[in-house]
Design a protein around this motif. Structure first.
Motif, short mmCIF file in Angstrom:
data_model
loop_
_atom_site.label_atom_id
_atom_site.label_comp_id
_atom_site.label_asym_id
_atom_site.label_seq_id
_atom_site.Cartn_x
_atom_site.Cartn_y
_atom_site.Cartn_z
N TYR A 1 0.81 -1.21 0.00
CA TYR A 1 0.00 0.00 0.00
C TYR A 1 0.85 1.27 0.00
O TYR A 1 0.46 2.29 -0.58
CB TYR A 1 -0.96 0.01 1.19
CG TYR A 1 -2.05 -1.04 1.09
CD1 TYR A 1 -2.54 -1.46 -0.14
CD2 TYR A 1 -2.59 -1.62 2.24
CE1 TYR A 1 -3.53 -2.42 -0.23
CE2 TYR A 1 -3.58 -2.58 2.16
CZ TYR A 1 -4.05 -2.99 0.92
OH TYR A 1 -5.04 -3.94 0.84
N ALA A 2 2.01 1.20 0.64
CA ALA A 2 2.91 2.36 0.62
C ALA A 2 3.36 2.66 -0.81
O ALA A 2 3.39 3.83 -1.23
CB ALA A 2 4.11 2.12 1.52
N GLU A 3 3.70 1.62 -1.55
CA GLU A 3 4.10 1.80 -2.95
C GLU A 3 2.93 2.31 -3.78
O GLU A 3 3.10 3.19 -4.65
CB GLU A 3 4.64 0.50 -3.51
CG GLU A 3 5.98 0.08 -2.91
CD GLU A 3 6.44 -1.29 -3.40
OE1 GLU A 3 5.66 -1.96 -4.12
OE2 GLU A 3 7.58 -1.68 -3.06
N GLU A 4 1.75 1.77 -3.55
CA GLU A 4 0.55 2.21 -4.28
C GLU A 4 0.27 3.68 -3.99
O GLU A 4 -0.03 4.46 -4.91
CB GLU A 4 -0.64 1.34 -3.87
CG GLU A 4 -1.97 1.76 -4.47
CD GLU A 4 -2.12 1.41 -5.93
OE1 GLU A 4 -3.15 1.79 -6.52
OE2 GLU A 4 -1.21 0.78 -6.50
N ALA A 5 0.35 4.05 -2.72
CA ALA A 5 0.09 5.44 -2.34
C ALA A 5 1.07 6.38 -3.04
O ALA A 5 0.68 7.44 -3.56
CB ALA A 5 0.19 5.60 -0.82
#
Length: 319
Positions: free
Chosen positions: A281-285
């Motif tokens: 999710y950090a990469e997606e964000a």
């Protein structure tokens, strides 16, 4: 000298090595309390095909967080902390649903220790038949086969316990403190998802999750905008919505730049926090243009959380 009481902590478990990933997944996908794949006789065969396909990707995720799940060590630390708060008359044991020590191994250890009274404490705050229900069903099966007659008391939920809410709010505040202006932060409460059919059939999980979110926001004074979303969907059937991925995309599309993720239904760090949130999710964000993405710390051995567990035990010992 008072007779000791066993504190049996129920938790999901996780692989303790890369080699243990396949057996862990196999135990998970053959549990019909979570998922029913065809007739019960065929489920192990179908599950094996699913696991063979999924295991390499899951194993890579575990490699990226150190090669194993930390949940056994974290649960032991919680047990040790709880035992210290309650005193010498108590001894903790751990029963993992899908890894070791199993429920059978935990009960064998309790029997070997000569303990008759067991207080069973589920470490899932929000009751669902897929989590606490499955663990209690397994406990019931093993107890029915045991030659020893234990005196058993169960604590199967604590989603609205005042000290649990206080402990969780403390972690949210720690997360918010990492932003220049907390009032501008979008708080995403991310809970493990469930098939919608479970809720339709009366499972109280969603209601419990919603209550926890409401109580935490009351403690915070509703200082920041907040949202509830669901992660870790595991099959093609309809699961609880909105998903965490869809919520991130929506907020990014609205121009939101600061996100605090608050993991719900997880009291210990494991693959869903350390990889799914912290990495995926950090990469997606970042790819969506969100400038500051933070996860609030997990409860783990928070003193307030341990005090909550101790209070739960004291209440059943002295109603």
């Amino acid at each position: 000298m008072a007779e000791k009481t066993a504190l049996l902590l129920l938790q999901m478990g996780g692989p303790d090595s890369i080699a243990a990933v396949e057996p862990f997944l196999m135990n998970l996908f053959t549990d019909r309390d979570i998922i029913k794949i065809g007739p019960s006789l065929l489920q192990p065969f179908i599950a094996r095909r699913i696991v063979k396909k999924r295991a390499p990707k899951v194993a890579q995720h575990y490699r990226e967080i150190g090669g194993k799940s930390p949940i056994r060590e974290l649960t032991d630390a919680q047990g040790q902390g709880l035992q210290a708060l309650l005193g010498d008359d108590y001894r903790y044991f751990v029963a993992m649903r899908y890894s070791r020590p199993s429920t059978l191994e935990a009960l064998a250890a309790i029997k070997k220790a000569g303990i008759q009274r067991i207080i069973v404490l589920s470490l899932y705050p929000h009751y669902s038949k897929a989590t606490t229900g499955s663990s209690l069903n397994e406990l019931s099966r093993v107890l029915s086969q045991a030659g020893n007659r234990f005196q058993v008391t169960c604590i199967d939920r604590f989603y609205d316990h005042p000290i649990y809410i206080k402990a969780l709010t403390e972690k949210v505040r720690e997360g918010l403190a990492q932003f220049p202006d907390p009032s501008q932060v979008q708080i995403l409460f991310s809970a493990h998802s469930l098939p919608q059919s479970f809720i339709d059939e009366g499972d109280p999980y969603l209601e419990h999750i919603q209550t926890t979110v409401r109580l935490v926001m009351e403690q915070l004074g509703n200082a920041s905008p907040h949202h509830l979303c669901f992660q870790s969907k595991a099959s093609r059937v309809k699961w609880l919505e909105p998903s965490t991925e869809a919520t991130l995309k929506r907020l990014a599309g609205e121009g939101r730049k600061e996100i605090l993720m608050v993991p719900l239904s997880f009291v210990s760090d494991h693959i869903e926090t350390l990889h799914e949130i912290d990495i995926q999710y950090a990469e997606e964000a970042k790819s969506l243009g969100i400038e500051r993405f933070v996860r609030s710390p997990s409860l783990n051995s928070s003193p307030l959380f341990l005090e909550c567990l101790a209070d739960l035990v004291r209440r059943v010992v002295t109603p």
